[in-house]
Each structure stands twice: as C-alpha cells, then as structure tokens.
Design an enzyme around this catalytic site. Structure first.
Site, PDB file in Angstrom:
ATOM      1  N   LYS A   1       0.854  -1.184   0.000  1.00 16.01           N
ATOM      2  CA  LYS A   1       0.000   0.000   0.000  1.00 16.01           C
ATOM      3  C   LYS A   1       0.889   1.233   0.000  1.00 16.01           C
ATOM      4  CE  LYS A   1      -3.407   2.339   2.967  1.00 16.01           C
ATOM      5  NZ  LYS A   1      -4.202   2.208   4.208  1.00 16.01           N
ATOM      6  N   ASP A  31     -13.094   4.392  10.959  1.00 20.62           N
ATOM      7  CA  ASP A  31     -13.552   4.331   9.564  1.00 20.62           C
ATOM      8  C   ASP A  31     -14.062   2.928   9.235  1.00 20.62           C
ATOM      9  OD1 ASP A  31     -14.157   5.392   7.088  1.00 20.62           O
ATOM     10  OD2 ASP A  31     -12.145   5.146   6.265  1.00 20.62           O
TER      11      ASP A  31
END
Length: 324
Positions: free
Chosen positions: A11, A108
C-alpha cells in the site's frame, strides 16, 4: 511476490502528502499493538522512500462491499456467510475496544475496509485514521472525518469520537448485510438521497422489514435469525451513543444469534422515550446530506486484498525481514 514465495500487498500513497505520511506512520503504530486473526496483518513498512509503503498479508477475496454489491447469485453472500462475517468483525472491534494494550477506535468502519480471505473469513483493514486512547479517556475530540453514510451523527454534532461511534458505523455494516443496499441510497419513488441508516430505521419502525431484506438471502435464511440481527443493528444505530450497546455486548449477542438459530424470541420495537426528539435529529441528518455539508470523506480503497493468514496461535515477529 517475495523471494521466499510469499504473496504480499503493498500500500502506498498516490501523492506525496504530509498528512498521508502521518496516516501511514499512525497505521504502523496502531497495528504494532494488535494481534488478532480478524485484523489484517502488517508485515513491514518503508517510510524512507519518497512515497511511504506498507506491506501486508495479501487477502485474496477482496472486500465485503464488492461482494454485497455484485449482481450475482454468488453463494458466498448467503445469509450464513454474512452472519459469520458480522461475528468476525464484531469480535475484532470488541478486541480493539477492550482487549488491546490500550483501547483503539478504528474511526472508519465500513464494508470496503472489511477484507475476505480464502475461506471468506473477515479481516478489518485500514487503520490510518485510527486512534489509541488511554484507559480513562471516554472520547477523542477531532475535526470530523469519515465516510458519508457511516459517520455517527452524534460525532458530527459534537466532534467527539467515542467507542460508540465505531458501534454506529458497524450498525450500518449490519444494515448493508441485511438489505444489500449501499450506505447512501436513492429512494425510487421520490429520487430522494438518504442514508441507509435512516432508511433502515424507518422501515423497521413502520414494520416493513420484509420490504428491505435482500432478496438474495430470503430463501436460505431463518427469518427469526435475520430479525434478531436487524433489531441489534437498530440498537447500534440509535442516535444517542449512550443508548447503543458496546462492541463486547454486540459481539456476544451476534454469537448467541449465530449459535441459536431456532427459538429466537424476536420482537420489533423502538424505544418510545425521546422518539420525537430522535425524529428531529433524523431530519437534521438528512438535511446535512441533501445540503452538501462539507465532510472529510475517506475515499481510499483497501489496498490489501490475500493468502492464508496464520492462525491466532501462530506467533511471528511483527516486522520480519522482507527480501524483495
């Protein structure tokens, strides 16, 4: 793929941004405190390059949002599988809130941050905006951020993020699993844009549950079991945080529902106390979406997507040496 044959997910930020760098560093700090089979495992990191990189186990079957929204008769999204995913995620969040070295609020929770491994077991991902809190802290005061449709309305009003804010977001995920809808939907008749949470709560209040349940699970589920999960979702989606259960209670209830499919005593009800006030708050939340109130919306797709992860009993160094 690494030289030792392991497949990994890397990532990295698409842009060079100081805020993104802080999120990457924060993700390393948070994940260094976590060892849970339903939380994605961080294998290593590199913060010395121009664009920082994080290296994770590769989770092969993508994210939950993709599977729910696929227009197919995919057996992986039968009710039994959806319920097991809900139990997995609730267990991970319960661990983060009450069993980690210090309480961790994810901040989140959404279906696109729930990854599915080769056995379709869930792994919670993307901890860039998460926060550790001390035992005596009850909330975290910050500029409101999150993803539209999942943000706790109480957090929006107060800017104080609590463990119950994660509970609200998880309630939206439960509603997604039950209905198959997106977190923000357009009502067919009126073309009105509303949150799934509001749509779901209204359907439950008006006893229209059969209208919102996903047609793909109707034939293979025990309706009493789905109703029990729906009532739990309703509690998680309460507009007042103090009325929501904590994640340990949610996890315990989901396990009970999962292991007791027969004879569940289900009764649809909404607390009448303060109902008028809550209806006003619903309207306020609706107006915020329609008026385009500026949200700090998270749009990062999970960059993690899979091989078999070790069982929770396997102990490995947090950051083993990676050979490229």
């Amino acid at each position: 793929m690494l030289l030792d044959g392991r497949t990994v997910a890397v990532k990295k930020s698409k842009v060079i941004d100081e805020d993104k760098l802080q999120e990457f560093i924060n993700e390393v700090v948070i994940l260094s405190q976590i060892n849970h089979r339903h939380v994605v495992k961080l294998l290593g990191c590199c913060l010395e390059t121009e664009v920082p990189m994080l290296v994770y186990e590769f989770i092969i079957n993508g994210n939950l949002f993709q599977h729910i929204q696929e227009e197919s008769d995919d057996y992986t999204m039968v009710w039994k599988m959806r319920l097991r995913i809900a139990v997995d995620v609730a267990g991970a969040l319960s661990y983060l809130h009450s069993s980690a070295s210090s309480p961790i609020y994810h901040r989140d929770i959404k279906s696109s941050n729930i990854l599915l491994d080769e056995k379709y077991r869930a792994k919670v991902a993307d901890f860039g905006t998460s926060r550790s809190v001390t035992i005596d802290q009850t909330h975290w005061t910050t500029v409101v951020s999150g993803t539209v449709g999942y943000v706790d309305p109480e957090y929006y009003r107060s800017s104080q993020y609590t463990e119950k804010s994660d509970v609200y977001s998880f309630g939206v995920v439960l509603a997604e699993l039950i209905t198959g809808d997106k977190p923000v939907i357009t009502v067919e008749n009126t073309r009105e844009i509303i949150s799934l949470a509001e749509h779901f709560r209204l359907a439950m209040k008006e006893k229209r549950f059969s209208d919102v349940i996903d047609a793909r699970v109707k034939d293979d589920c025990k309706l009493e079991q789905v109703m029990a999960v729906a009532n739990l979702a309703l509690k998680c989606l309460s507009w007042k945080g103090k009325k929501r259960p904590n994640m340990r209670e949610v996890f315990t209830e989901l396990e009970r529902i999962c292991t007791s499919p027969e004879g569940l005593q289900v009764k649809m009800r909404i607390d009448e106390e303060g109902e008028e006030e809550e209806e006003e708050e619903e309207e306020e939340d609706m107006n915020m979406i329609n008026m385009g109130v500026p949200w700090n919306v998270s749009v990062t797709a999970p960059a993690v997507s899979t091989v078999a992860s070790p069982s929770s009993s396997d102990v490995e160094p947090l950051f083993p040496r990676l050979t490229w």
